[in-house]
Design a protein around this motif. Structure first.
Motif, PDB file in Angstrom:
ATOM      1  N   TRP A 211       0.795  -1.015  -0.030  1.00 54.40           N
ATOM      2  CA  TRP A 211       0.040  -0.023   0.086  1.00 54.40           C
ATOM      3  C   TRP A 211       0.753   1.147   0.013  1.00 54.40           C
ATOM      4  O   TRP A 211       0.394   2.084  -0.903  1.00 54.40           O
ATOM      5  CB  TRP A 211      -0.848  -0.045   1.203  1.00 54.40           C
ATOM      6  CG  TRP A 211      -1.668   1.316   1.604  1.00 54.40           C
ATOM      7  CD1 TRP A 211      -3.131   1.261   0.854  1.00 54.40           C
ATOM      8  CD2 TRP A 211      -1.288   2.298   2.353  1.00 54.40           C
ATOM      9  NE1 TRP A 211      -3.425   2.762   1.169  1.00 54.40           N
ATOM     10  CE2 TRP A 211      -2.398   3.303   2.035  1.00 54.40           C
ATOM     11  CE3 TRP A 211      -0.422   2.533   3.146  1.00 54.40           C
ATOM     12  CZ2 TRP A 211      -2.427   4.530   2.819  1.00 54.40           C
ATOM     13  CZ3 TRP A 211      -0.435   3.852   3.810  1.00 54.40           C
ATOM     14  CH2 TRP A 211      -1.402   4.712   3.638  1.00 54.40           C
ATOM     15  N   SER A 212       1.739   1.263   0.764  1.00 54.11           N
ATOM     16  CA  SER A 212       2.869   2.410   0.961  1.00 54.11           C
ATOM     17  C   SER A 212       3.562   2.667  -0.265  1.00 54.11           C
ATOM     18  O   SER A 212       3.806   3.691  -0.780  1.00 54.11           O
ATOM     19  CB  SER A 212       3.948   2.203   2.065  1.00 54.11           C
ATOM     20  OG  SER A 212       4.600   3.127   2.295  1.00 54.11           O
ATOM     21  N   ALA A 214       2.725   1.731  -3.373  1.00 59.42           N
ATOM     22  CA  ALA A 214       1.979   1.972  -4.690  1.00 59.42           C
ATOM     23  C   ALA A 214       1.520   3.473  -4.641  1.00 59.42           C
ATOM     24  O   ALA A 214       1.083   3.954  -5.496  1.00 59.42           O
ATOM     25  CB  ALA A 214       0.540   1.374  -4.671  1.00 59.42           C
ATOM     26  N   ARG A 215       1.541   4.089  -3.341  1.00 52.04           N
ATOM     27  CA  ARG A 215       1.266   5.474  -3.287  1.00 52.04           C
ATOM     28  C   ARG A 215       2.456   6.490  -2.955  1.00 52.04           C
ATOM     29  O   ARG A 215       2.323   7.743  -2.596  1.00 52.04           O
ATOM     30  CB  ARG A 215       0.143   5.802  -2.072  1.00 52.04           C
ATOM     31  CG  ARG A 215      -1.237   5.228  -2.610  1.00 52.04           C
ATOM     32  CD  ARG A 215      -1.771   4.863  -1.099  1.00 52.04           C
ATOM     33  NE  ARG A 215      -3.331   4.285  -1.499  1.00 52.04           N
ATOM     34  CZ  ARG A 215      -3.456   3.045  -1.729  1.00 52.04           C
ATOM     35  NH1 ARG A 215      -2.373   2.124  -1.972  1.00 52.04           N
ATOM     36  NH2 ARG A 215      -4.568   2.621  -2.125  1.00 52.04           N
ATOM     37  N   LEU A 217       4.474   6.734  -0.528  1.00 46.31           N
ATOM     38  CA  LEU A 217       4.269   7.267   1.015  1.00 46.31           C
ATOM     39  C   LEU A 217       5.555   7.127   1.706  1.00 46.31           C
ATOM     40  O   LEU A 217       5.802   7.879   2.891  1.00 46.31           O
ATOM     41  CB  LEU A 217       2.944   6.921   1.611  1.00 46.31           C
ATOM     42  CG  LEU A 217       1.628   7.183   0.969  1.00 46.31           C
ATOM     43  CD1 LEU A 217       0.422   6.505   1.716  1.00 46.31           C
ATOM     44  CD2 LEU A 217       1.467   8.771   0.747  1.00 46.31           C
ATOM     45  N   LEU A 267      -0.344  -1.882 -10.164  1.00 46.17           N
ATOM     46  CA  LEU A 267       0.025  -1.185  -9.137  1.00 46.17           C
ATOM     47  C   LEU A 267       1.450  -0.413  -9.613  1.00 46.17           C
ATOM     48  O   LEU A 267       2.390  -1.211 -10.112  1.00 46.17           O
ATOM     49  CB  LEU A 267       0.190  -2.023  -7.987  1.00 46.17           C
ATOM     50  CG  LEU A 267      -0.935  -2.332  -7.247  1.00 46.17           C
ATOM     51  CD1 LEU A 267      -0.826  -2.923  -5.801  1.00 46.17           C
ATOM     52  CD2 LEU A 267      -1.816  -1.107  -6.842  1.00 46.17           C
TER      53      LEU A 267
END
Length: 427
Positions: A211-212, A214-215, A217, A267
């Motif tokens: 998740w991190s 892919a964004r 962050l 992704l």
């Protein structure tokens, strides 16, 4: 801990770091150097380090190293590696490992009188897992065919985790009736509950990392700390429910590696971001450092005192453990594969015992079993001999086996050992 001991430990880390590339081609392996330094500052030498005064330091160091390496090794294993010429790693794990445990028990029975049946089983199980760090030159020598290097690497990466359930159950059976949990309770807590916790922690950690990534962050530095936190969390949660933190860490590594590789094509994740080998690099390096220091502490507070009570039975069983008990099961497991005797002998010999055996032995000693002291001493002697014999023989036998392989391949291009020539083994 004595300040001088800390200074010496720091000095040997710095010194080996400066000379590591040169020493890697000699008989002075890292574990051997650290163990010898440990012996020199223990009760047989300068007496700067005493395990009786700081038992928690020894336990914390060894357990921390094993937790990190269990996680990193499990995360790095790919299903493709097991499918690719699967006969070698799977035969070593499915056939060789159980037979090694059974043979170890049978040989221990006449050589280690005074141990109960379950304590004999503990000795066999504890000394079954192998440690790649002790024979690293043999595993990484590019002259050795990728099939053999890959098979040994996969075996050492998985067999300590696969041996854990046997160890936990044997320890519970040996201690049953001495105010220890029953085998049934141990099975539920250590195997089922700990596995569930580890799988959940690993899957959650990989999901968070994906998740991190892919964004965009997280920074590359802090991503390594995210990964490091996964085995720590798994271990602590398992400890809180009185399960096995080691099984939890190993299961977390498996789940982390599997889930992280399942990165959807849509992704926007950097290729290295979905590679567990890259993601766990810091965890693995930290585990390696702690493992090296563990061998120093082992030499000082475990092997040194054991040498003061050395018996011929301990030495003989240790020699059997490193030879017959390892090599016969390997020969049985690889029968009919088409591998030459030289290859089977090479694979059989390089089954060094190391960190996992030390930690399992320490845990068994802390259970105050009737034969716990003898059990711990046998394990210490076996690991000590393995560090010397496997470390010293790795560069020599690796080169000789590589020469044999090159010479034989010229005459027989279809040599079974050359089956993975197009690959460079698992990474």
């Amino acid at each position: 801990m004595n300040g001088w001991a800390v200074l010496i430990a720091g000095g040997v880390v710095a010194g080996y770091g400066a000379l590591s590339r040169r020493l890697s081609t000699t008989v002075l392996s890292g574990p051997l150097v650290f163990m010898l330094v440990g012996l020199s500052i223990g009760p047989l030498g300068l007496d700067l380090l005493d395990g009786a005064k700081d038992p928690e330091v020894t336990r914390t160091l060894l357990e921390s190293a094993l937790v990190l390496l269990l996680f990193a090794d499990a995360a790095g294993i790919r299903a493709r590696d097991l499918r690719l010429e699967e006969f070698l790693p799977l035969r070593l794990l499915v056939v060789g490992l159980p037979v090694t445990m059974a043979l170890g028990l049978l040989v221990a029975w006449p050589l280690l009188p005074g141990l109960s049946v379950w304590e004999l089983a503990l000795a066999a199980v504890i000394l079954a897992p192998t440690d790649a760090a002790l024979g690293q030159q043999a595993f990484s020598n590019k002259r050795v065919p990728p099939l053999v290097r890959g098979g040994l690497t996969i075996e050492s990466g998985l067999n300590d985790g696969l041996a854990l359930p046997f160890f936990v159950l044997a320890l519970a059976a040996a201690g049953e009736g001495h105010d220890h949990p029953s085998v049934a309770e141990t099975f539920l807590r250590a195997l089922l509950l700990s596995s569930a916790i580890g799988l959940t922690a690993g899957w959650t950690g990989a999901s968070l990392l994906r998740w991190s990534l892919a964004r965009g962050l997280s920074s590359s530095d802090w991503r390594q700390f995210l990964v490091l936190a996964v085995p720590v969390i798994a271990y602590v949660l398992c400890a809180m429910v009185e399960g096995s933190g080691f099984i939890g860490a190993w299961a977390a590594g498996l789940a982390f590696g599997i889930h992280l590789r399942r990165t959807p094509a849509d992704l926007d994740i950097p290729p290295q971001g979905s590679d567990p080998a890259q993601s766990t690099r810091f965890t693995e390096r930290l585990g390696l450092l702690l493992a090296s220091l563990s061998f120093l502490v082992f030499g000082a507070v475990i092997l040194g005192p054991t040498l003061q009570h050395l018996t011929w039975r301990m030495v003989l069983y240790a020699l059997f453990s490193l030879t017959v008990i390892r090599m016969l099961p390997v020969a049985l497991a690889l029968a009919g594969t088409g591998l030459r005797p030289a290859s089977i002998a090479y694979i059989g010999w390089f089954g060094p015992r190391g960190l996992a055996s030390l930690v399992f032995g320490l845990l068994a000693l802390e259970e105050h079993l009737p034969g716990g002291t003898l059990l711990s001493e046998v394990i210490a002697v076996t690991v000590g001999l393995s560090i010397i014999l496997h470390g010293a023989s790795a560069p020599i036998l690796g080169d000789r086996y590589g020469t044999w392989f090159t010479r034989t391949l010229r005459k027989e291009p279809n040599l079974r050992e050359n089956a993975l020539a197009q690959h460079d083994g698992p990474h």
